[in-house]
Design an enzyme around this catalytic site. Structure first.
Site, PDB file in Angstrom:
ATOM      1  N   GLN A  64       0.815  -1.212   0.000  1.00 53.57           N
ATOM      2  CA  GLN A  64       0.000   0.000   0.000  1.00 53.57           C
ATOM      3  C   GLN A  64       0.851   1.265   0.000  1.00 53.57           C
ATOM      4  OE1 GLN A  64      -1.471  -1.110   4.125  1.00 53.57           O
ATOM      5  NE2 GLN A  64      -1.553   1.123   4.301  1.00 53.57           N
ATOM      6  N   CYS A  70      -5.046   0.010   3.875  1.00 57.86           N
ATOM      7  CA  CYS A  70      -4.900  -1.395   4.272  1.00 57.86           C
ATOM      8  C   CYS A  70      -6.217  -2.161   4.207  1.00 57.86           C
ATOM      9  CB  CYS A  70      -4.313  -1.478   5.680  1.00 57.86           C
ATOM     10  SG  CYS A  70      -5.408  -0.824   6.959  1.00 57.86           S
ATOM     11  N   HIS A 362      -5.411  -1.032  11.725  1.00 57.72           N
ATOM     12  CA  HIS A 362      -4.883  -1.685  10.520  1.00 57.72           C
ATOM     13  C   HIS A 362      -5.693  -2.931  10.223  1.00 57.72           C
ATOM     14  CE1 HIS A 362      -1.813  -2.199   7.496  1.00 57.72           C
ATOM     15  NE2 HIS A 362      -1.431  -3.382   7.946  1.00 57.72           N
ATOM     16  N   ASN A 383       0.288  -9.189   5.146  1.00 62.08           N
ATOM     17  CA  ASN A 383       0.252  -7.740   5.325  1.00 62.08           C
ATOM     18  C   ASN A 383       0.309  -7.079   3.948  1.00 62.08           C
ATOM     19  OD1 ASN A 383       0.267  -5.237   6.582  1.00 62.08           O
ATOM     20  ND2 ASN A 383       1.905  -5.759   7.997  1.00 62.08           N
TER      21      ASN A 383
END
Length: 442
Positions: A64, A70, A362, A383
Site C-alpha cells: 500500500q 490497508c 490496521h 500484510n
C-alpha cells in the site's frame, strides 16, 4: 502530594532515581540504544518460527506504500485468491487505485451530507467537530469495502494502475480536506435557505473534488478490454466489459453473506448485540456499518475454521502494539517495558478502549494457522507493507497477541452460532461518532 509540583518533590524523585543502580544502568543503555532493542524478549523471538500447520498463501504480497488503504488492500487480497484460481494465473491484483478513486468521491458526498444534516448545530458541537476533524482520511472498514464493490464493481490493476498519488496520498488528501472544509463552511452558511440550496452548493464542491481525484488518480474506466495469458500459456479474451460485469465474473465469494464480528469487552457493550457508529461510512444509502459483538474465543475459532477450510480471513487490529518489524512477529509480551522503566503498564483491553489507549488501526488477512490439539497456537498474516520484512511480507502472530489486539474479523453469517446470527436482525445500538469502535483501519 501537593496540587502543584514543588522543588522538594522533584528533589525526592531525583534522589529515588539515583539510589537504584538499575535506573542508572537503563539510562546508560537507552540513551545510546533504541528502547525496543533493550526491552525485546529474545526468548519469544527465538521460540517463534514462521511455520504453521495450515498454510494457504502461495502468492506475492501487495504494497500500500505511503497510503492508508490497508482495509481496501486486505479486502482485495481476499478476493484475488478466487479470481487468480478462475483465471488460472499465479499472481493477480484488482486495481486498488480504482476503488480508492470511488471511495474518495463517495466519502466526500457522505461527509457533505453529514454537514447538511448537522448544519443547525454549533460548529463546536462534538459531533460537528469530529466530522470536521478529518473529513476524508484513507482508512476504512469491512462494510465500507463491501459497499464500494457492490456499487462500483472492480477492475484489474492493468485497467487503472497505481499513480504517484495513490501510493502517496498526502498531497491529494491535503487538497481534498481544504475543499471539503470550505464546502462545510458554505453549506452551514446556507442552512437558513433550505436543503435544496445546500445541495446545489454541494454539487459545486463535488465537481471540484472530481477534478482533484481525476488529476491525481486518473479517470476510472466505465469499460475496458480484458484479455490475459494464464500460467499454462493459454490465451483468453473476455472482450469489452464493465466493472460490474468484471466483479460478477471474478468475485468468487458471496460478499453480502459476510458480517463483521468484533470483540468489544467494555461493560457498555453487551455480547450478542449489534452496534453501529453515527456517521461512519462512505456510500450514502448503502447498508450501515454494523458490528456484532462476540467473545474473543469465538473470533479465534471462526477464523481458525475458515483458514482450515481453505479461506483467508479479513481482520482488523491495533497493529503497532508489541510488534517487531524486522522479524515480522507479534506477541502480547514481546517487549518487557516494565523491566526497563520499573513501572506498571498493565491495562486490560476494555480499559484501553475506554481510556483511548487502543483502537483498530490496521487491517490484514489471516492466511495460515498453526493448530495444536484443536486450538490455534499462532497465525500467519498477509500484510500489505511489501515483501522486504518478515517472511517475504507474511508475518507471524502468536495467539496471545490475537486476544489482546485483534478487534474484528469478517466471517460468514452461516458460521455464527444461531443465537448470534439472530441478533443480526435486531436494530443496532447507535454509538456516537467519536466512539473508538468507529476507528478506521489505515
Amino acid at each position: 502530594m501537593d496540587r502543584s509540583l514543588t522543588s522538594a518533590q522533584l528533589d525526592v524523585f531525583e534522589k529515588e532515581f539515583a539510589a537504584r543502580p538499575a535506573n542508572r544502568l537503563m539510562q546508560n543503555a537507552v540513551t545510546r540504544t533504541p528502547v525496543d532493542d533493550i526491552a525485546l524478549d529474545r526468548r519469544i523471538v527465538t521460540a517463534t518460527d514462521h511455520s504453521v500447520s495450515h498454510h494457504l498463501d502461495d502468492w506475492k504480497v501487495t504494497d500500500q506504500r505511503r497510503s492508508g488503504r490497508c482495509w481496501m488492500f486486505a479486502g482485495l487480497n481476499l478476493l484475488r485468491v478466487g479470481a487468480a484460481r478462475k483465471l488460472n494465473v499465479k499472481d493477480f491484483e484488482f486495481s486498488q487505485n480504482y476503488l480508492l478513486w470511488w471511495d474518495k468521491f463517495e466519502r466526500a458526498n457522505h461527509f457533505l451530507e453529514a454537514v447538511v444534516e448537522t448544519s443547525g448545530r454549533d460548529v463546536d458541537d462534538r459531533t460537528v467537530a469530529h466530522l470536521l476533524g478529518d473529513p476524508i482520511s484513507d482508512g476504512g472498514q469491512w462494510n465500507m469495502f463491501v459497499a464500494l464493490v457492490a456499487k462500483h464493481g472492480l477492475v484489474p490493476k492493468s485497467a487503472m494502475p497505481e499513480t504517484d498519488s495513490s501510493s502517496a496520498t498526502g498531497p491529494m488528501n491535503r487538497a481534498l480536506r481544504t475543499l471539503l472544509r470550505k464546502g462545510a463552511r458554505d453549506l452551514r452558511r446556507l442552512a437558513s435557505e433550505g436543503v435544496e440550496a445546500q445541495r446545489a452548493c454541494k454539487g459545486e464542491v463535488l465537481a471540484a473534488v472530481h477534478r482533484v481525484l481525476s488529476i491525481h488518480l486518473g479517470t476510472p474506466p466505465s469499460r475496458f478490454l480484458w484479455q490475459w495469458r494464464d500460467k499454462d500459456q493459454e490465451f483468453h479474451r473476455d472482450g469489452w466489459t464493465t466493472p460490474a460485469e468484471f466483479a460478477a465474473a471474478y468475485v468468487r465469494i458471496p460478499l453480502d453473506e459476510y458480517v463483521c464480528l468484533v470483540h468489544d469487552p467494555r461493560e457498555s457493550s453487551p455480547v450478542g448485540r449489534t452496534f453501529t457508529v453515527e456517521y461512519l461510512g462512505n456510500v450514502v444509502e448503502a447498508p450501515p456499518v454494523v458490528y456484532l459483538n462476540g467473545e474473543i474465543d469465538l473470533l479465534k475459532r471462526l477464523s481458525m475454521d475458515a483458514v482450515v477450510g481453505g479461506e483467508p480471513v479479513w481482520f482488523g487490529c491495533d497493529v503497532g502494539r508489541m510488534m517487531r518489524a524486522d522479524v515480522g512477529i507479534w506477541d502480547a509480551a514481546l517487549y518487557d517495558y516494565e523491566a526497563v522503566y520499573d513501572a506498571s503498564f498493565t491495562m486490560d483491553k476494555a480499559s484501553r478502549l475506554v481510556h483511548h489507549e487502543t483502537q483498530m488501526t490496521h487491517a490484514m488477512l489471516f492466511t495460515g494457522v498453526d493448530v495444536v490439539d484443536g486450538a490455534p497456537r499462532r497465525w500467519r498474516v498477509e500484510n500489505s507493507w511489501g515483501d522486504e520484512k518478515a517472511d517475504k511480507g507474511f508475518w507471524t502472530m502468536n495467539d496471545s497477541w490475537f486476544g489482546e489486539h485483534v478487534f474484528e474479523v469478517a466471517v460468514r453469517r452461516s458460521a455464527l452460532p444461531p443465537e448470534l446470527a439472530a441478533a443480526l436482525d435486531e436494530p443496532p445500538i447507535v454509538l456516537p461518532a467519536w466512539d473508538p469502535m468507529g476507528a478506521l483501519a489505515q
